[in-house]
Every structure is written in structure tokens, then in C-alpha cells.
Design an enzyme around this catalytic site. Structure first.
Site, short mmCIF file in Angstrom:
data_model
loop_
_atom_site.label_atom_id
_atom_site.label_comp_id
_atom_site.label_asym_id
_atom_site.label_seq_id
_atom_site.Cartn_x
_atom_site.Cartn_y
_atom_site.Cartn_z
N ASP A 155 -9.54 -4.76 -5.26
CA ASP A 155 -8.97 -3.63 -4.54
C ASP A 155 -9.31 -2.33 -5.27
OD1 ASP A 155 -7.46 -1.88 -3.07
OD2 ASP A 155 -5.52 -2.67 -3.70
N HIS B 255 -7.88 -5.24 -0.01
CA HIS B 255 -6.70 -4.41 0.17
C HIS B 255 -6.20 -4.58 1.61
CE1 HIS B 255 -4.23 -0.77 -0.67
NE2 HIS B 255 -4.37 -0.58 0.64
N SER C 213 0.84 -1.20 0.00
CA SER C 213 0.00 0.00 0.00
C SER C 213 0.87 1.25 0.00
CB SER C 213 -0.95 -0.04 1.19
OG SER C 213 -1.94 0.97 1.08
#
Length: 811
Positions: free
Chosen positions: A708, A738, A428
């Protein structure tokens, strides 16, 4: 999957159940039956409108894939979610058909189930209309709309008013694998219970106790949970998410996670002093460049890191490294005092940057899978605890990550590493930092990493609309409001209205709350007595001369704005807006200036910009599409609505075709598209970087999630790298959300105790957990069940991640 067969099954099951429950029963049972019939009929109506749209997308979404072997993009994800919703409706409908004559059949409960999925299907229908709009504007293989105005503003406006609670109640996580839904439900219940008491208590044992007692009603009533989840995600600021996401780092949860994770020989938290040092150039080892310490926003401070190694290696127990260790409370050492065998230094090192939206978490949150990686790869791992926004916005985190990378290159002998190969990995926000750190290394001319592993990275931090970002309407972990607040905080646009909640132990929380109560009681009694003795004193101001909380906001904001043009300027120097716009230096010229001052202790502050300003950089692949592709999209794409003379009044309703309107929320979200030059900086949004900055990157391995909201970031970034002949691979994981790396150990701790089924190879992936070595008796049996449950998630993602790390050159 046969689309016609799915819709035929939906029509059949809804028609059959609607005919059965239209008999006209009386009482509450009759009212519930009427609700069920209405839901069935409405589902049929939505399905008839969706069938041609789904068929149309199935014929064109392959144009947006990375390649034929990796079918993944936001359009595919939307279609997959709709099909998943229809399959759930078919499953629920068939259950109703087989159980409706049973005396234990509850009509009201099943009516609520069908209404929930009917509402979800209605909102998905609205998202597909917006996706058709995107097809009209991005019809040449691109997944992002080219501007923050127009369609992006329409998307934000629609998101602010659309009802989202249906996706967080009975339908929570329906699009993901069934094994992870209990974990998502637990997180959702904990979030709404925590949010209900967040404003009331702020922190301490009170909010924990109240959240525990109030969580029961949200577990029993899914509609209440959905409505509260919708309210929380719309109104609470970034400080709430910072506090909630850091719950996993409390002593109790972190200790449980440590017990169920791999046991390593080395797990040391380091605090590296920020001092400048010289590093050899990659092109000429006789020359060097000075690496200045991070100083943006909060000044010079030590850089926090964590060294994890499954085996003790040479240098990892040296006095120099031990002098850098910082103490951590709560960790219980299980060492038996036996002398550990010291292995030779590893030829490879993995440098890790954790995720958390740039605002939350540390390496402690990611310890479980880092320990497993260290064992599976046989290499030490250095995880960087960079400073978090909004207290330390861009470019502070990038400065610290780059400094930690250079420090590891210079001090490889302390980390149990020979200095041969180094790989960067992050998830991320950490994936963004792993890419931008490599871009900065290229700008400085120092050694580049041998490979990058970016898991679901955020490569575009703007408000550009894309089909995968439409999934933020239903994502339980990454709603659009949360995503926008995190990105605004990283860009320095988030106001600091609250102070960060300190992470302390439970016992200290009790002591602190007791001390605060006694202090308030003492002050109240003192003020009451003094008011009796001196009435004039009661009207006096209780405090004078205190500095207002926002006194330093102007200074912080000026530094943030000045840092836009210089992601690694040290120290940052405020400049006038006109002066910023007039400065243009190429990467090559800037690097030469840095090299010319390598003998100085601290280099001069000069801005580093790309060869073109961010506004001139286009991340679109091509503007010329083939004729066949244009003809395929023309039948499905929807042009922008024609507002006409009454556009100001009908603009909102005419976003969708006449006769259809999505469900609206009672409470609107305060959202607007904020255009900031910070998010368009290539070191903030690498997708906007010019080709000259991307060509020098090492091989990049991207791991993305099909469901995601950031999927299109990965697909478009991989396409850009491939178009400039840069080595890149893209691996797409199905049916996981995610942040699934961080969820792996939470899944073990919070999920109900079940036994895995049809997973014959689970045992091979359970060995790294090593719980049996720690406990005896019944505790071992209990943890064995948790260990088997952990295997269900590990079986999905662990092989792919490990193979990706191996492919990056670590083995």
C-alpha cells in the site's frame, strides 16, 4: 528469498532465449523476434544494475521495521515489488523456452509481454534510485522526508513526467495475489471506458451504454488500456473519481452485492437531526459538556448514519428509532412476515467510518463486510455517512463523526446496546476519522472509545515523500494524482468546477434523459420560430441575472480557512491571517473553556490548537542513530545531485545517475506541491499531533497492507504511539491492495467464474454469505460458485480483521 538465485535465473533465461531468437528469421516473425531479443538484453542490463541495489536494501531495510516480528516498511515493499517483477520475467522466460518450438507459439505476443515487464523493471529501477536518496536524508529509522521541498518536490516532478502506462496494461496488478488480479483488471477496464465518455455525457444512461460498448477494445488491447489509464489518472479531476467510485452504489450493483452478502435482521438508514445536547464528562459525571451540531461550510444539517445488526435487539424497533429512519430506493425486502425474536441489548457497539478518500462512497459501499462483521462479532454496527469533500471539506467530516459518536453514547438504548463497550473502526479515510474523533473526544473530556481499529489509515495528509509513496507510480487504485486531488479536496484547495452527480435509478435516468432531449428540442424549435418572427430577438442574451456558479466560492473558502484553527468550532468564524497566527491555546485550557460554557445551548466559538503549532511538531522518532546503522546505510544511500552552474538545465536529468533515464510520458501531469496549513493540523494529520494529544488515545489496532502506498503512514504512526508507551498493535497483510475491504464483494461480482484450489478452510468463511437461503435451482448453483470464489479473498483478510476487532474489546 535468495536474491543471487533470482538474478542468476534472470540472466540464464534471458541469455538462452536471446541466443535462440537471434537466428535471423525474416518477415513479421523476424521483427517480433528482434523485439524479443532486444527486450531480453535490456532486462539483463537493468538486472545487473539492480542486483547490488537490492542486496544493499536487503541488508538495511530491517532498521525501519516496526519491530523484528513485523517486517514491514516502504523499502521492503519496493524490494518485494522488484523481486515480484523479476519472478514474472523468469516465469515468462521459461514459458518461452518450453513453447518456442510449438506451432502455436506467437512470437509477437510474447515479445509484447517481455517488453511490458522490461519497461516496468526500468521504472522500478528509477524508483529505487529515489529510495536511495531517501536513505541519505532519513537515515535514523524515519520513513518520511522532513520537508515538502527538496526531495518531495523532486518526487512529484519525476512522477509527473515518468511513464506509468506499462503498469496498467499487461503488468496490471502483477505485485498482488493472483486471486485479485481479475478484479483489478475489471476495474481498470471499467475506469478507462467510463473516463472516455465522462466528459461527453457527464451522467445518465448514455455514459453507461457507451462505456459498455467501448470496454471491449480495452480488454483486447492491454497497451491501449495502459495508455488510456495513464491519461485519465493524470488529467481528470476529483469529481470524476467521486462519480466512478460511487458506481458500486447503483441499484443493480448494490442489489447484487446485497444478495451475495450476509442477511441481517436490521439494516436501517438513519437521519439524525442536528441539535445540541449535553454529555457527561468522563472525569466527573456530575458535570457535562455541550455537544454542538456540525455547521462548518454547509451549515447545520442532519447527520446520516446506518444501523446494521445481524439480530434484532431491544430498542432497534422502537418508535423513536423508526422515526429517524430515511427511505432508500432499490432495496428489496425478503422478509416473510414472520415475527422476529428480539434479543437483549448487546454489551458492545462498533461505530464505523467508511473510506473513499474523503470524497466518495457511503456506508452502502461497505455494507457486505459490515454485515459479516455484525454476524461474526454478534454486535450492532453504526456506520456514519459523513459529508464528503470538496463540497464539505475539513473539518466537516470530523464534526459529523464526532457528533455521531456522542449521539450514540447518549442514545445507546435505541441502538440495541447497553452502553458498556464501544469501538471505533474505519478504513483509509475512515481510519483517519476514527483516530481524530478519539482525539476530539479527549479534547472535549467525554468518554473515550474502548479501542480503535484503523485499516490502512491515512495519518499524514501532506506531500511528504516516503518509500511506500513511491508505489503510487504503479498502484491501480491509488495513483499519486488521485491521492493528491482527494487530499486537496479535503483540505479545501480543490476548485469546485463541477456539480456532484446525483445517484438515481436507471429508470429515472431514462426518464430524465428523455425529458432533457424533449426540452432541448422544444426550446430549439421555439427559438427558431421566434428568430423568424423577430430577428432582433436572436441576438439578445439568452439569460440575464443568473448567479455565476462560483459566486459562493469566496464565502466557502473563507469559512474553510477559518476552520483551520478550530476543527470543531461551531459556527466557524472567519479570522484574519495575523489573528490566526497569534492565537495559541493548549488542549487543557480549551477544554476548560468548553466546560465552563456547558450550560449554554451553543458554546462560544474558540479555536482548539495543540500545545504547539503544527509547524513545531516533529514526527521524527530520534535524530541520533547508532554508528552501525549509519555505516550500513552510507554504502547504499545516494546524496542529492550537485546541480552546479548549470543546475537549472540539468536538474531533471541528473536526478538519476549518468547513463540511465527512466521512460518518460508523452503527456505531463499538472502537479505541484501545495503547502497548506490545513493538512498540518493535528486533527487532519494525526501523525503530526504532539505527544500530549496522543497519550490519551485508547488502544489502537492498525491493519496495513505491505504493498500500500500508505504503508509508511501506519508504520510511523505505530512507532510514535509505541515511543510514548501508548498501546498499539500493527498487523500487515501481504499481497493485497489499498482498499481491499471494499473490493471483497466487487471481487465476487466482477471476477470470472473459477474454482478455488488448495483452500481447505474456505468453507468455514463462506457461511456468512448465506446465498443458498435466497435462491433455488440453477441460481443457487451459480451463486455457490461465486460464494466459493469469495472465500479466496475472505481467507486472506477476514480472519485477521475479525481477530483484530475481537482484540479491541468487542468480545
Amino acid at each position: 528469498m535468495d536474491t543471487k538465485a533470482v538474478f542468476a535465473a534472470v540472466y540464464s533465461v534471458c541469455e538462452e532465449n536471446a541466443a535462440f531468437f537471434s537466428g535471423g528469421a525474416k518477415g513479421s516473425q523476424g521483427d517480433a523476434a528482434c523485439r524479443l531479443v532486444e527486450a531480453m538484453k535490456l532486462i539483463q542490463e537493468h538486472a545487473r544494475s539492480l542486483e547490488p541495489v537490492i542486496s544493499g536494501f536487503a541488508a538495511v531495510y530491517h532498521h525501519f521495521d516496526f519491530d523484528p516480528h513485523i517486517p514491514a516498511n516502504g523499502y521492503r515493499s519496493l524490494v518485494k515489488v522488484v523481486r515480484c517483477c523479476l519472478l514474472h520475467i523468469i516465469h515468462k522466460g521459461r514459458y518461452i523456452t518450453t513453447s518456442r518450438r510449438s506451432i502455436f507459439f506467437r512470437v509477437a505476443h510474447n515479445a509484447g509481454e517481455m517488453e511490458a515487464y522490461c519497461n516496468a523493471l526500468c521504472q522500478l529501477r528509477a524508483l529505487l534510485y529515489l529510495a536511495q536518496r531517501m536513505l541519505h536524508d532519513n537515515s535514523h529509522g524515519n520513513l518520511f522526508f522532513h520537508d515538502e521541498s527538496g526531495l518531495s518536490e523532486s518526487f512529484v516532478r519525476e512522477y509527473a513526467s515518468m511513464h506509468k502506462g506499462c503498469f496498467y496494461g499487461r503488468c496490471l496488478g502483477f505485485q498482488f495475489t493472483p486471486a485479485i488480479r481479475p478484479c483489478l483488471q475489471t476495474i481498470a477496464i471499467g475506469l478507462v471506458a467510463f473516463g472516455e465518455n465522462y466528459r461527453r455525457h457527464q451522467s445518465g444512461i448514455g455514459v453507461a451504454a457507451s462505456s459498455l460498448f467501448n470496454s471491449g477494445k480495452y480488454a483486447i488491447d492491454p497497451e491501449l488500456r495502459g495508455a488510456e489509464y495513464d491519461r485519465i489518472t493524470q488529467n481528470l479531476d476529483v469529481h470524476f473519481w467521486k462519480t466512478f467510485w460511487n458506481v458500486t452504489e447503483t441499484e443493480v450493483l448494490s442489489s447484487l452485492a446485497s444478495m451475495t452478502s450476509t442477511q441481517v435482521k436490521v439494516n436501517r438508514a438513519l437521519s439524525v437531526p442536528s441539535v445540541p445536547f449535553d454529555l457527561p464528562l468522563a472525569a466527573n459525571h456530575r458535570a457535562s459538556v455541550t455537544i454542538a451540531p456540525p455547521s462548518a461550510h454547509i451549515g447545520t444539517a442532519p447527520v446520516q448514519m446506518r444501523l446494521i445488526s445481524y439480530d434484532l435487539r431491544e430498542g432497534q424497533d422502537s418508535e423513536t428509532l423508526l422515526s429517524l429512519c430515511r427511505s432508500e430506493g432499490g432495496a428489496i425486502s425478503l422478509s416473510l412476515g414472520l415475527k422476529t425474536k428480539r434479543l437483549p441489548s448487546s454489551p458492545c457497539l462498533l461505530i464505523h467510518f467508511h473510506g473513499g478518500g474523503f470524497v466518495a462512497q457511503t456506508s452502502k459501499s461497505h455494507e457486505p463486510y459490515l454485515k459479516s462483521w455484525s454476524q461474526d462479532l454478534g454486535v450492532p454496527i453504526l456506520s456514519v455517512d459523513y459529508s464528503l469533500a470538496p463540497e464539505a471539506p475539513f473539518p466537516r467530516a470530523l464534526e459529523e463523526c464526532f457528533y455521531a459518536y456522542c449521539w450514540a453514547l447518549r442514545n445507546h438504548h435505541l441502538l440495541g446496546w447497553t452502553g458498556e463497550k464501544v469501538c471505533l473502526a474505519g478504513d483509509s479515510a475512515g481510519g483517519n476519522l476514527s483516530i481524530t474523533t478519539s482525539m476530539r473526544a479527549a479534547a472535549f473530556g467525554v468518554r473515550m472509545p474502548d479501542g480503535i481499529v484503523a485499516a490502512y489509515p491515512a495519518t499524514l495528509l501532506t506531500a511528504y515523500a516516503s518509500p511506500s509513496r513511491l508505489l503510487t507510480l504503479m498502484d491501480p487504485l491509488l495513483p499519486l494524482t488521485v491521492l493528491s486531488r482527494c487530499l486537496s479536496a479535503y483540505a479545501g484547495n480543490e476548485p469546485q468546477t463541477e456539480k456532484q452527480v446525483a445517484k438515481v435509478s436507471t429508470l429515472s435516468l431514462v426518464r430524465r434523459d428523455t425529458a432533457l432531449m424533449l426540452r432541448d428540442f422544444r426550446q430549439g424549435a421555439s427559438n427558431w420560430i421566434q428568430s423568424l418572427l423577430d430577428p432582433n430577438r436572436a441576438s439578445a442574451s439568452p439569460s440575464t441575472g443568473a448567479e455565476p456558479p462560483g459566486a459562493t466560492d469566496a464565502v466557502r473558502k473563507s469559512i474553510s480557512e477559518a476552520s483551520i484553527c478550530s476543527p470543531h468550532a461551531d459556527p466557524p468564524v472567519p479570522t484574519e491571517p495575523s489573528e490566526f497566527l497569534s492565537r495559541k491555546l493548549s488542549v487543557k485550557s480549551q477544554t476548560c473553556q468548553d466546560l465552563g460554557s456547558h450550560n449554554n445551548a451553543i458554546p462560544h466559538c474558540t479555536p482548539l490548537l495543540s500545545e504547539r503549532t503544527p509547524e513545531d511538531v516533529s514526527f521524527f522518532l530520534t535524530k541520533d542513530g547508532d554508528t552501525s546503522m549509519s555505516s550500513d546505510l552510507s554504502s547504499l544511500a545516494i546524496p542529492p545531485p550537485d546541480t552546479g552552474e548549470e543546475g537549472s538545465q540539468l536538474e531533471h536529468r541528473r536526478e538519476f545517475p549518468l547513463g540511465f533515464e527512466p521512460l518518460r510520458s508523452e503527456q505531463l501531469t499538472e502537479m505541484k506541491v501545495e503547502s497548506s496549513p490545513v493538512v498540518k493540523d493535528p486533527f487532519c494529520s494525526p501523525l503530526l499531533a504532539p505527544d500530549s494529544m496522543l497519550k490519551g488515545l485508547p488502544p489502537i489496532h492498525i491493519v496495513a497492507c505491505a504493498l500500500d502506498p500508505m504503508l509508511d503512514d501506519s508504520v510511523m504512526f505505530a512507532k510514535r504511539l509505541r515511543n510514548i508507551d501508548q498501546p498499539v498493535t500493527l498487523c500487515v497483510v501481504d499481497d493485497l491492495p489499498h482498499g481491499f475491504l471494499s473490493l471483497s464483494h466487487e471481487f465476487v461480482l466482477f471476477s470470472p467464474r473459477t474454482h478455488p484450489q488448495n483452500h481447505a478452510s474456505t468453507a468455514s468463511w463462506n457461511e456468512p454469505i448465506g446465498v443458498c437461503r435466497l435462491l433455488l435451482g440453477k441460481a443457487v448453483l451459480f451463486l455457490e460458485e461465486l460464494k466459493l470464489l469469495m472465500g479466496r479473498v475472505q481467507l486472506l483478510w477476514q480472519p485477521r480483521i475479525t481477530l483484530t476487532l475481537v482484540a479491541s474489546g468487542l468480545k
